[in-house]
Design a protein around this motif. Structure first.
Motif, PDB file in Angstrom:
ATOM      1  N   ALA A 183       0.833  -0.999   0.037  1.00  0.00           N
ATOM      2  CA  ALA A 183      -0.021   0.195   0.066  1.00  0.00           C
ATOM      3  C   ALA A 183       0.746   1.391   0.268  1.00  0.00           C
ATOM      4  N   ALA A 184       2.015   1.150   0.833  1.00  0.00           N
ATOM      5  CA  ALA A 184       2.763   2.393   0.804  1.00  0.00           C
ATOM      6  C   ALA A 184       3.624   2.558  -0.387  1.00  0.00           C
ATOM      7  N   GLU A 185       3.998   1.520  -1.031  1.00  0.00           N
ATOM      8  CA  GLU A 185       4.598   1.726  -2.417  1.00  0.00           C
ATOM      9  C   GLU A 185       3.508   2.347  -3.418  1.00  0.00           C
ATOM     10  N   PHE A 186       2.464   1.896  -3.405  1.00  0.00           N
ATOM     11  CA  PHE A 186       1.260   2.134  -4.373  1.00  0.00           C
ATOM     12  C   PHE A 186       1.205   3.813  -4.215  1.00  0.00           C
ATOM     13  N   VAL A 222       3.623   5.757  -5.607  1.00  0.00           N
ATOM     14  CA  VAL A 222       3.482   6.179  -7.225  1.00  0.00           C
ATOM     15  C   VAL A 222       2.867   7.218  -7.324  1.00  0.00           C
ATOM     16  N   GLU A 223       1.603   7.479  -6.938  1.00  0.00           N
ATOM     17  CA  GLU A 223       0.880   8.455  -6.971  1.00  0.00           C
ATOM     18  C   GLU A 223       1.697   9.678  -6.671  1.00  0.00           C
ATOM     19  N   ASN A 224       2.079   9.961  -5.286  1.00  0.00           N
ATOM     20  CA  ASN A 224       3.041  11.008  -5.006  1.00  0.00           C
ATOM     21  C   ASN A 224       4.319  11.452  -5.851  1.00  0.00           C
ATOM     22  N   ILE A 225       4.789  10.435  -6.409  1.00  0.00           N
ATOM     23  CA  ILE A 225       6.027  10.845  -7.168  1.00  0.00           C
ATOM     24  C   ILE A 225       5.660  11.545  -8.402  1.00  0.00           C
ATOM     25  N   ASP A 229       6.023  13.091   7.411  1.00  0.00           N
ATOM     26  CA  ASP A 229       6.691  11.811   7.626  1.00  0.00           C
ATOM     27  C   ASP A 229       6.278  10.502   6.986  1.00  0.00           C
ATOM     28  N   ARG A 230       4.798  10.389   6.857  1.00  0.00           N
ATOM     29  CA  ARG A 230       4.251   9.365   5.993  1.00  0.00           C
ATOM     30  C   ARG A 230       4.387   9.249   4.653  1.00  0.00           C
ATOM     31  N   ILE A 231       4.386  10.857   4.210  1.00  0.00           N
ATOM     32  CA  ILE A 231       4.532  10.892   2.728  1.00  0.00           C
ATOM     33  C   ILE A 231       5.823  10.584   2.348  1.00  0.00           C
ATOM     34  N   ALA A 232       7.044  11.037   3.032  1.00  0.00           N
ATOM     35  CA  ALA A 232       8.205  10.646   2.957  1.00  0.00           C
ATOM     36  C   ALA A 232       8.376   9.257   2.690  1.00  0.00           C
ATOM     37  N   LYS A 233       7.900   8.607   3.866  1.00  0.00           N
ATOM     38  CA  LYS A 233       8.064   7.173   3.809  1.00  0.00           C
ATOM     39  C   LYS A 233       7.568   6.443   2.585  1.00  0.00           C
ATOM     40  N   ALA A 234       6.420   6.917   2.230  1.00  0.00           N
ATOM     41  CA  ALA A 234       5.598   6.287   1.067  1.00  0.00           C
ATOM     42  C   ALA A 234       6.500   6.529  -0.357  1.00  0.00           C
ATOM     43  N   ALA A 244       9.668   6.911  -0.181  1.00  0.00           N
ATOM     44  CA  ALA A 244      10.884   6.291  -0.372  1.00  0.00           C
ATOM     45  C   ALA A 244      10.789   5.006  -0.445  1.00  0.00           C
ATOM     46  N   GLN A 245       9.587   4.264  -0.139  1.00  0.00           N
ATOM     47  CA  GLN A 245       9.488   2.749  -0.275  1.00  0.00           C
ATOM     48  C   GLN A 245       9.215   2.595  -1.891  1.00  0.00           C
ATOM     49  N   PHE A 246       8.602   3.397  -2.441  1.00  0.00           N
ATOM     50  CA  PHE A 246       8.541   3.299  -4.023  1.00  0.00           C
ATOM     51  C   PHE A 246       9.735   3.329  -4.485  1.00  0.00           C
ATOM     52  N   ILE A 247      10.612   4.243  -4.213  1.00  0.00           N
ATOM     53  CA  ILE A 247      11.884   4.526  -4.855  1.00  0.00           C
ATOM     54  C   ILE A 247      12.848   3.220  -4.599  1.00  0.00           C
ATOM     55  N   ARG A 248      12.529   2.547  -3.267  1.00  0.00           N
ATOM     56  CA  ARG A 248      13.281   1.660  -3.178  1.00  0.00           C
ATOM     57  C   ARG A 248      13.055   0.284  -4.033  1.00  0.00           C
ATOM     58  N   THR A 249      12.122   0.341  -4.740  1.00  0.00           N
ATOM     59  CA  THR A 249      11.508  -0.747  -5.608  1.00  0.00           C
ATOM     60  C   THR A 249      12.208  -0.697  -7.167  1.00  0.00           C
ATOM     61  N   PHE A 250      13.067   0.429  -7.198  1.00  0.00           N
ATOM     62  CA  PHE A 250      13.431   0.606  -8.593  1.00  0.00           C
ATOM     63  C   PHE A 250      14.849  -0.034  -8.676  1.00  0.00           C
ATOM     64  N   MET A 251      14.733  -1.435  -8.997  1.00  0.00           N
ATOM     65  CA  MET A 251      16.073  -2.100  -8.997  1.00  0.00           C
ATOM     66  C   MET A 251      16.283  -2.712 -10.318  1.00  0.00           C
ATOM     67  N   THR A 252      17.732  -2.791 -10.702  1.00  0.00           N
ATOM     68  CA  THR A 252      18.078  -3.137 -11.963  1.00  0.00           C
ATOM     69  C   THR A 252      18.945  -4.495 -11.586  1.00  0.00           C
ATOM     70  N   THR A 253      18.565  -5.702 -12.094  1.00  0.00           N
ATOM     71  CA  THR A 253      19.117  -6.917 -11.745  1.00  0.00           C
ATOM     72  C   THR A 253      19.372  -7.801 -12.967  1.00  0.00           C
TER      73      THR A 253
END
Length: 205
Positions: free
Chosen positions: A2-5, A8-11, A128-133, A135-144
C-alpha cells in the motif's frame, strides 16, 4: 504494497509541492524522469525549481538506492531517502514550500486519505508518512538483469571489446576506475564512499 502504491501517486503528482493554489505544480518526476532512467536526461538542461530558481543539485538516477547504506547527496550529508524528500520540499531551488503546505494539499485530495489508511492504519496525512511512501516506492527501482548482471551470474559472456573495457575498469594498469566505483563482484559500480581527486579542500558552490 500500500505504501509503495501511494508513493507511485505522490512521485508523479505535481500537487505534492503544496502550491497548486498558486497555479504552481512540481513533483519528483519533474526532474527524475522515468524515460531517462529517473534522471534529467540528455542534453542536460539546467534543472530549475518551482519558481524558476536554478537548483545547485544534480539530478542523478534514483535506481538501486535500496542498497545505499545511508550516504546520499554529493557529500553524504543526507542519511536516507526520506530525509532527502523532506529537504526537497523546503529547498528554495526545488519545491520552495513548507511541510504544512504539502500535508494540507495532500489531505485535501480525495484519493489520498484512504491510501494512508491502507498503508499506515489511519487516514492521517503527515509529512513523515508522505516521505516514507515515496521512499518505499523508490526502493522498488532495481536493475538486476542487465547484460553485466547476467555476466556476473555466469549466464552470458561479454564480447571481446566489452571484456577489454571491463579489464580496463578493474585494474590499476588500465583505467583504474575500480578504486571509486568498485571492482569485480560489485554490480552497483560504487563503493558508496567519497573521494577528493585533487579538488579544493572546501566546496564553495
Amino acid at each position: 504494497f500500500a505504501a509503495e502504491f501511494m508513493g507511485v501517486e505522490n512521485i508523479y503528482d505535481g500537487r505534492i509541492a503544496g502550491r497548486a493554489s498558486e497555479n504552481l505544480y512540481m513533483s519528483c518526476s519533474s526532474c527524475h524522469q522515468q524515460q531517462n532512467s529517473f534522471e534529467i536526461g540528455e542534453p542536460r538542461p539546467m534543472p530549475v525549481g518551482i519558481t524558476g530558481i536554478p537548483t545547485r543539485n544534480t539530478m542523478l538516477p534514483i535506481i538501486n538506492l535500496i542498497w545505499n547504506p545511508g550516504h546520499f547527496g554529493w557529500n553524504g550529508s543526507v542519511s536516507s531517502i526520506e530525509q532527502d524528500v523532506l529537504g526537497v520540499v523546503t529547498d528554495p531551488s526545488e519545491f520552495n514550500s513548507t511541510h504544512d503546505a504539502v500535508v494540507a494539499a495532500i489531505s485535501a485530495i480525495d484519493i489520498y486519505p484512504p491510501m494512508f489508511k491502507a498503508a499506515f492504519g489511519t487516514e492521517e496525512v503527515t509529512m513523515d508518512r508522505i516521505a516514507k511512501a515515496i521512499a518505499q516506492f523508490i526502493r522498488t527501482f532495481m536493475t538486476t538483469n542487465s547484460k553485466f548482471d547476467r555476466y556476473m551470474r555466469g549466464e552470458e559472456q561479454l564480447t571481446n571489446e566489452e571484456l577489454f573495457g571491463f579489464v580496463l575498469f578493474t585494474t590499476e594498469e588500465g583505467a583504474d576506475c575500480f578504486h571509486c566505483h568498485g571492482g569485480f563482484g560489485n554490480p552497483l559500480f560504487t563503493t558508496h564512499l567519497f573521494y577528493n581527486h585533487g579538488k579544493d579542500s572546501l566546496f564553495t558552490g
